[in-house]
Design a protein around this motif. Structure first.
Motif, PDB file in Angstrom:
ATOM      1  N   GLY A  46       0.816  -1.205   0.000  1.00  0.00           N
ATOM      2  CA  GLY A  46       0.000   0.000   0.000  1.00  0.00           C
ATOM      3  C   GLY A  46       0.847   1.251   0.000  1.00  0.00           C
ATOM      4  N   LEU A  47       0.227   2.327  -0.388  1.00  0.00           N
ATOM      5  CA  LEU A  47       0.871   3.636  -0.344  1.00  0.00           C
ATOM      6  C   LEU A  47       0.272   4.398   0.824  1.00  0.00           C
ATOM      7  N   LEU A  48       1.115   4.721   1.778  1.00  0.00           N
ATOM      8  CA  LEU A  48       0.698   5.476   2.950  1.00  0.00           C
ATOM      9  C   LEU A  48       1.591   6.709   3.065  1.00  0.00           C
ATOM     10  N   PRO A  49       1.154   7.726   3.791  1.00  0.00           N
ATOM     11  CA  PRO A  49       1.996   8.921   3.956  1.00  0.00           C
ATOM     12  C   PRO A  49       3.346   8.568   4.564  1.00  0.00           C
ATOM     13  N   ALA A  50       4.363   9.356   4.234  1.00  0.00           N
ATOM     14  CA  ALA A  50       5.721   9.090   4.711  1.00  0.00           C
ATOM     15  C   ALA A  50       5.796   9.010   6.233  1.00  0.00           C
ATOM     16  N   TYR A  51       4.990   9.794   6.925  1.00  0.00           N
ATOM     17  CA  TYR A  51       5.067   9.781   8.394  1.00  0.00           C
ATOM     18  C   TYR A  51       4.630   8.443   8.982  1.00  0.00           C
ATOM     19  N   ALA A  52       3.974   7.596   8.192  1.00  0.00           N
ATOM     20  CA  ALA A  52       3.553   6.280   8.676  1.00  0.00           C
ATOM     21  C   ALA A  52       4.758   5.431   9.077  1.00  0.00           C
ATOM     22  N   GLN A  53       5.939   5.729   8.509  1.00  0.00           N
ATOM     23  CA  GLN A  53       7.159   4.976   8.848  1.00  0.00           C
ATOM     24  C   GLN A  53       7.441   5.015  10.345  1.00  0.00           C
ATOM     25  N   ASN A  54       7.013   6.090  10.999  1.00  0.00           N
ATOM     26  CA  ASN A  54       7.243   6.234  12.435  1.00  0.00           C
ATOM     27  C   ASN A  54       6.427   5.253  13.268  1.00  0.00           C
ATOM     28  N   PHE A  55       5.433   4.611  12.659  1.00  0.00           N
ATOM     29  CA  PHE A  55       4.519   3.753  13.406  1.00  0.00           C
ATOM     30  C   PHE A  55       4.515   2.301  12.928  1.00  0.00           C
ATOM     31  N   LEU A  56       5.400   1.950  12.015  1.00  0.00           N
ATOM     32  CA  LEU A  56       5.380   0.604  11.450  1.00  0.00           C
ATOM     33  C   LEU A  56       5.744  -0.455  12.482  1.00  0.00           C
ATOM     34  N   PRO A  57       4.955  -1.533  12.545  1.00  0.00           N
ATOM     35  CA  PRO A  57       5.341  -2.651  13.408  1.00  0.00           C
ATOM     36  C   PRO A  57       6.526  -3.380  12.767  1.00  0.00           C
ATOM     37  N   SER A  58       7.176  -4.247  13.510  1.00  0.00           N
ATOM     38  CA  SER A  58       8.378  -4.922  13.008  1.00  0.00           C
ATOM     39  C   SER A  58       8.096  -5.823  11.805  1.00  0.00           C
ATOM     40  N   SER A  59       6.860  -6.243  11.616  1.00  0.00           N
ATOM     41  CA  SER A  59       6.525  -7.127  10.494  1.00  0.00           C
ATOM     42  C   SER A  59       6.309  -6.377   9.179  1.00  0.00           C
ATOM     43  N   VAL A  60       6.281  -5.049   9.248  1.00  0.00           N
ATOM     44  CA  VAL A  60       6.002  -4.225   8.071  1.00  0.00           C
ATOM     45  C   VAL A  60       7.168  -3.268   7.850  1.00  0.00           C
ATOM     46  N   THR A  61       7.506  -3.057   6.586  1.00  0.00           N
ATOM     47  CA  THR A  61       8.605  -2.152   6.251  1.00  0.00           C
ATOM     48  C   THR A  61       8.154  -1.176   5.168  1.00  0.00           C
ATOM     49  N   SER A  62       9.030  -0.275   4.807  1.00  0.00           N
ATOM     50  CA  SER A  62       8.699   0.675   3.742  1.00  0.00           C
ATOM     51  C   SER A  62       9.871   0.784   2.777  1.00  0.00           C
ATOM     52  N   ARG A  63       9.562   1.151   1.548  1.00  0.00           N
ATOM     53  CA  ARG A  63      10.557   1.401   0.520  1.00  0.00           C
ATOM     54  C   ARG A  63      10.137   2.653  -0.229  1.00  0.00           C
ATOM     55  N   PRO A  64      11.125   3.445  -0.668  1.00  0.00           N
ATOM     56  CA  PRO A  64      10.771   4.633  -1.457  1.00  0.00           C
ATOM     57  C   PRO A  64      10.264   4.227  -2.846  1.00  0.00           C
ATOM     58  N   LEU A  65       9.526   5.123  -3.443  1.00  0.00           N
ATOM     59  CA  LEU A  65       9.046   4.906  -4.805  1.00  0.00           C
ATOM     60  C   LEU A  65      10.059   5.467  -5.793  1.00  0.00           C
ATOM     61  N   LYS A  66      10.161   4.848  -6.942  1.00  0.00           N
ATOM     62  CA  LYS A  66      11.013   5.368  -8.010  1.00  0.00           C
ATOM     63  C   LYS A  66      10.272   6.489  -8.721  1.00  0.00           C
ATOM     64  N   GLY A  67      11.032   7.449  -9.200  1.00  0.00           N
ATOM     65  CA  GLY A  67      10.458   8.502 -10.037  1.00  0.00           C
ATOM     66  C   GLY A  67       9.739   9.578  -9.260  1.00  0.00           C
ATOM     67  N   ASP A  68       8.793  10.196  -9.936  1.00  0.00           N
ATOM     68  CA  ASP A  68       8.013  11.307  -9.398  1.00  0.00           C
ATOM     69  C   ASP A  68       7.010  10.781  -8.381  1.00  0.00           C
ATOM     70  N   THR A  69       7.241  11.046  -7.114  1.00  0.00           N
ATOM     71  CA  THR A  69       6.385  10.498  -6.062  1.00  0.00           C
ATOM     72  C   THR A  69       5.194  11.404  -5.778  1.00  0.00           C
ATOM     73  N   PRO A  70       4.095  10.818  -5.316  1.00  0.00           N
ATOM     74  CA  PRO A  70       2.917  11.637  -4.995  1.00  0.00           C
ATOM     75  C   PRO A  70       3.158  12.476  -3.742  1.00  0.00           C
ATOM     76  N   THR A  71       2.631  13.672  -3.753  1.00  0.00           N
ATOM     77  CA  THR A  71       2.755  14.550  -2.590  1.00  0.00           C
ATOM     78  C   THR A  71       1.436  15.251  -2.323  1.00  0.00           C
ATOM     79  N   VAL A  72       1.269  15.656  -1.101  1.00  0.00           N
ATOM     80  CA  VAL A  72       0.125  16.467  -0.698  1.00  0.00           C
ATOM     81  C   VAL A  72       0.704  17.791  -0.210  1.00  0.00           C
ATOM     82  N   GLU A  73       0.302  18.861  -0.848  1.00  0.00           N
ATOM     83  CA  GLU A  73       0.791  20.175  -0.453  1.00  0.00           C
ATOM     84  C   GLU A  73       0.193  20.556   0.894  1.00  0.00           C
TER      85      GLU A  73
END
Length: 133
Positions: A73-100
């Motif tokens: 799934g795609l979740l906001p970057a701040y979600a990394q602060n709350f990930l349990p040990s069974s879940v990880t994150s990776r950056p997206l390649k290219g132009d990433t989505p943003t919310v101003e």
């Protein structure tokens, strides 16, 4: 991108939207309409047609669905602060989505907290901009 730590895509340093084709996709529900539109637009712009297998109403539900279904799934970057040990994150390649982010306030507001925020706004923007690049 948020995914189980043992998912095959977790071995990649960055994930392309095309890597998501065929994966169980956990989408953000319409309880976060701006985020949903940003993610859907990003996928469409990337030329990827994905039908969500599940929809999450909040971060913890998204992480739980990703962990329990083996999905991604795609979740906001701040979600990394709350990930349990069974879940990880990776950056997206290219132009990433943003919310101003927009800050609005009434100039006549004399709140000390508002004054503190405004005095540090340039510093906050600089810090976030540095992390994004």
């Amino acid at each position: 991108m948020v995914l189980p730590g043992d998912h095959r895509l977790a071995a990649l340093k960055a994930i392309s939207p095309r890597d998501l084709v065929g994966e169980t996709f956990v989408a953000v529900s319409n309880t976060a309409p701006v985020l949903r539109v940003v993610i859907d637009s990003y996928l469409k712009r990337s030329g990827v047609n994905i039908t969500p297998g599940h929809e999450a109403d909040h971060l913890s539900m998204g992480m739980s669905l990703i962990a329990s279904t083996g999905g991604v799934g795609l979740l906001p970057a701040y979600a990394q602060n709350f990930l349990p040990s069974s879940v990880t994150s990776r950056p997206l390649k290219g132009d990433t989505p943003t919310v101003e982010l927009v800050l609005g306030y009434k100039k006549s507001n004399e709140s000390p907290i508002l004054k503190l925020l405004l005095s540090r706004l340039d510093e906050l923007v600089a810090r976030v901009s540095k992390k994004a690049h």
